[in-house]
Design a protein around this motif. Structure first.
Motif, PDB file in Angstrom:
ATOM      1  N   PHE A   1       0.803  -1.191   0.293  1.00 16.97           N
ATOM      2  CA  PHE A   1       0.000  -0.290   0.124  1.00 16.97           C
ATOM      3  C   PHE A   1       1.260   1.287  -0.359  1.00 16.97           C
ATOM      4  CE2 PHE A   1      -2.208   3.493   2.100  1.00 16.97           C
ATOM      5  CZ  PHE A   1      -3.111   2.999   1.295  1.00 16.97           C
ATOM      6  N   ALA A   2       1.859   1.678   1.054  1.00 19.54           N
ATOM      7  CA  ALA A   2       2.763   2.588   1.425  1.00 19.54           C
ATOM      8  C   ALA A   2       3.477   2.237  -0.694  1.00 19.54           C
ATOM      9  CB  ALA A   2       3.636   2.145   2.204  1.00 19.54           C
ATOM     10  N   ASP A   3       4.131   1.355  -0.690  1.00 19.47           N
ATOM     11  CA  ASP A   3       4.402   1.248  -2.766  1.00 19.47           C
ATOM     12  C   ASP A   3       3.742   1.886  -3.209  1.00 19.47           C
ATOM     13  OD1 ASP A   3       6.578   0.393  -1.000  1.00 19.47           O
ATOM     14  OD2 ASP A   3       6.207  -1.590  -2.228  1.00 19.47           O
ATOM     15  N   GLY A   4       2.621   1.672  -3.176  1.00 24.03           N
ATOM     16  CA  GLY A   4       1.890   2.203  -4.500  1.00 24.03           C
ATOM     17  C   GLY A   4       1.724   4.099  -3.943  1.00 24.03           C
ATOM     18  N   PHE A   5       1.271   4.146  -3.261  1.00 24.48           N
ATOM     19  CA  PHE A   5       1.201   5.583  -2.989  1.00 24.48           C
ATOM     20  C   PHE A   5       1.969   6.125  -2.864  1.00 24.48           C
ATOM     21  CE2 PHE A   5       0.757   8.698  -0.099  1.00 24.48           C
ATOM     22  CZ  PHE A   5      -0.404   9.575   0.244  1.00 24.48           C
ATOM     23  N   ASN A   6       3.600   5.172  -2.552  1.00 26.30           N
ATOM     24  CA  ASN A   6       4.362   6.908  -2.889  1.00 26.30           C
ATOM     25  C   ASN A   6       5.125   6.677  -4.604  1.00 26.30           C
ATOM     26  OD1 ASN A   6       5.206   6.881  -0.403  1.00 26.30           O
ATOM     27  ND2 ASN A   6       6.426   5.377   0.401  1.00 26.30           N
ATOM     28  N   THR A   7       5.361   5.095  -5.351  1.00 24.19           N
ATOM     29  CA  THR A   7       5.568   5.094  -6.885  1.00 24.19           C
ATOM     30  C   THR A   7       4.080   6.606  -7.237  1.00 24.19           C
ATOM     31  OG1 THR A   7       5.803   2.790  -6.461  1.00 24.19           O
ATOM     32  CG2 THR A   7       5.028   3.672  -8.879  1.00 24.19           C
ATOM     33  N   PHE A   8       3.067   6.558  -6.980  1.00 25.93           N
ATOM     34  CA  PHE A   8       1.911   7.798  -7.775  1.00 25.93           C
ATOM     35  C   PHE A   8       2.920   9.056  -7.014  1.00 25.93           C
ATOM     36  CE2 PHE A   8      -1.423  10.231  -8.531  1.00 25.93           C
ATOM     37  CZ  PHE A   8      -1.454  10.123 -10.076  1.00 25.93           C
ATOM     38  N   THR A   9       3.164   9.667  -6.116  1.00 29.67           N
ATOM     39  CA  THR A   9       3.044  10.336  -5.500  1.00 29.67           C
ATOM     40  C   THR A   9       4.831  10.816  -6.248  1.00 29.67           C
ATOM     41  OG1 THR A   9       2.399  10.077  -2.904  1.00 29.67           O
ATOM     42  CG2 THR A   9       3.321  11.600  -3.968  1.00 29.67           C
ATOM     43  N   LEU A  10       5.393  10.012  -6.046  1.00 30.00           N
ATOM     44  CA  LEU A  10       6.827  10.542  -6.484  1.00 30.00           C
ATOM     45  C   LEU A  10       6.872  10.968  -7.816  1.00 30.00           C
ATOM     46  CD1 LEU A  10       9.602   8.185  -4.646  1.00 30.00           C
ATOM     47  CD2 LEU A  10       9.347  10.420  -5.005  1.00 30.00           C
ATOM     48  N   THR A  11       5.978   9.462  -9.160  1.00 29.80           N
ATOM     49  CA  THR A  11       6.493  10.729 -10.415  1.00 29.80           C
ATOM     50  C   THR A  11       5.883  11.693 -10.381  1.00 29.80           C
ATOM     51  OG1 THR A  11       5.557   8.048 -10.488  1.00 29.80           O
ATOM     52  CG2 THR A  11       5.786   9.610 -12.759  1.00 29.80           C
ATOM     53  N   ARG A  12       4.163  12.153  -9.809  1.00 30.21           N
ATOM     54  CA  ARG A  12       3.837  13.260  -9.990  1.00 30.21           C
ATOM     55  C   ARG A  12       4.351  14.446  -9.116  1.00 30.21           C
ATOM     56  NH1 ARG A  12       0.131  14.881 -13.411  1.00 30.21           N
ATOM     57  NH2 ARG A  12      -1.334  15.818 -12.518  1.00 30.21           N
TER      58      ARG A  12
END
Length: 267
Positions: A168-179
């Motif tokens: 859950f944290a990985d998905g949250f961070n992946t989207f946030t970092l890219t944006r």
């Protein structure tokens, strides 16, 4: 069985990314939470695991810690090189603006381009590289699930629960970092999907390959150092820059506490 369990990680990763994009109107809170999650993952999960897996010493210092520092410095070097390249590109644009100053329309267009370049001071490539590293981490998570099921069902279940909770944290961070680094939403969604598929692919690949424990530990240390740099030097300062609110700090603490809870329950 390992691939089936990895589908849970797939869904949990997508849930994390969906949550990140749904709260974009509270961007400072999202960044504060992402920074806390990343700090918790590095300090409470990746680094302890790396020290256990890569326990050799080089000149009196654990190899995992040396790779951790190397990962931090590598992320800093890449970010600085890309920022310098974008600054040079901005200088060329500025010179073009000065050259076309006699043309009012060109001047207005150039000034707008210069203003945009000044506000987009981050390099999108850094965000994509960081997201790709998250995908690589998720791939290793899938390999860990597959390997643990080869050891035994009880071990496989424990590792699977830990990976699913972390994803859950990985998905949250992946989207946030890219944006965060100015990439388009479609690119963020593409990286999120790749991050979600990675554990499934890793679990399937585990039937055909075995990664030495010391190599895996070194990778975790290097990745942890890079992740710490992004959290401490980029995400958290950005979260508290425009909105130095108490709620942002609470989100950061909550992110660390969540990872601590997950590590405690699944450890």
């Amino acid at each position: 069985m390992a691939v089936f369990v990895a589908l849970g990680a797939f869904l949990m990763t997508l849930a994390g990314g969906w949550t990140a994009q749904r709260v974009t109107d509270r961007r400072h809170l999202v960044l504060g939470l992402a920074g806390g999650l990343m700090l918790g993952v590095v300090g409470l999960d990746l680094l302890p695991e790396a020290l256990r897996a890569a326990d050799t010493e080089i000149h009196g210092v654990p190899a995992a810690l040396l790779l951790f520092v190397a990962g931090f410095l590598l992320a800093h070097l890449v970010e600085r090189l890309l920022a310098a390249r974008r600054a040079a590109h901005g200088a060329v644009e500025h010179a073009a603006v000065q050259t076309g100053a006699d043309d009012p329309a060109a001047a207005r267009h150039g000034a707008a381009g210069q203003e945009t370049a000044e506000h987009r001071h981050r390099s999108p490539e850094v965000g994509l590289t960081a997201a790709a590293a998250m995908v690589g981490h998720s791939l290793m998570d899938g390999v860990a699930i597959g390997a643990s099921f080869q050891v035994g069902g009880g071990m496989g279940t424990a590792v699977a629960l830990a990976v699913i909770a972390h994803d859950f944290a990985d998905g949250f961070n992946t989207f946030t970092l890219t944006r965060l680094y100015g990439n388009a939403r479609r690119k963020a969604l593409a990286m999120l999907f790749a991050d979600a598929v990675a554990p499934v692919a890793g679990a399937a690949a585990s039937a055909f390959l075995t990664i030495p424990e010391d190599v895996l530990g070194g990778y975790l240390a290097l990745f942890g150092g890079a992740l710490l740099y992004l959290a401490a030097a980029e995400i958290l300062p950005e979260a508290h820059h425009a909105h130095p609110a108490r709620s942002t700090l609470l989100c950061t603490v909550a992110g660390v506490a969540f990872i601590w809870l997950v590590v405690g329950v699944t450890g």
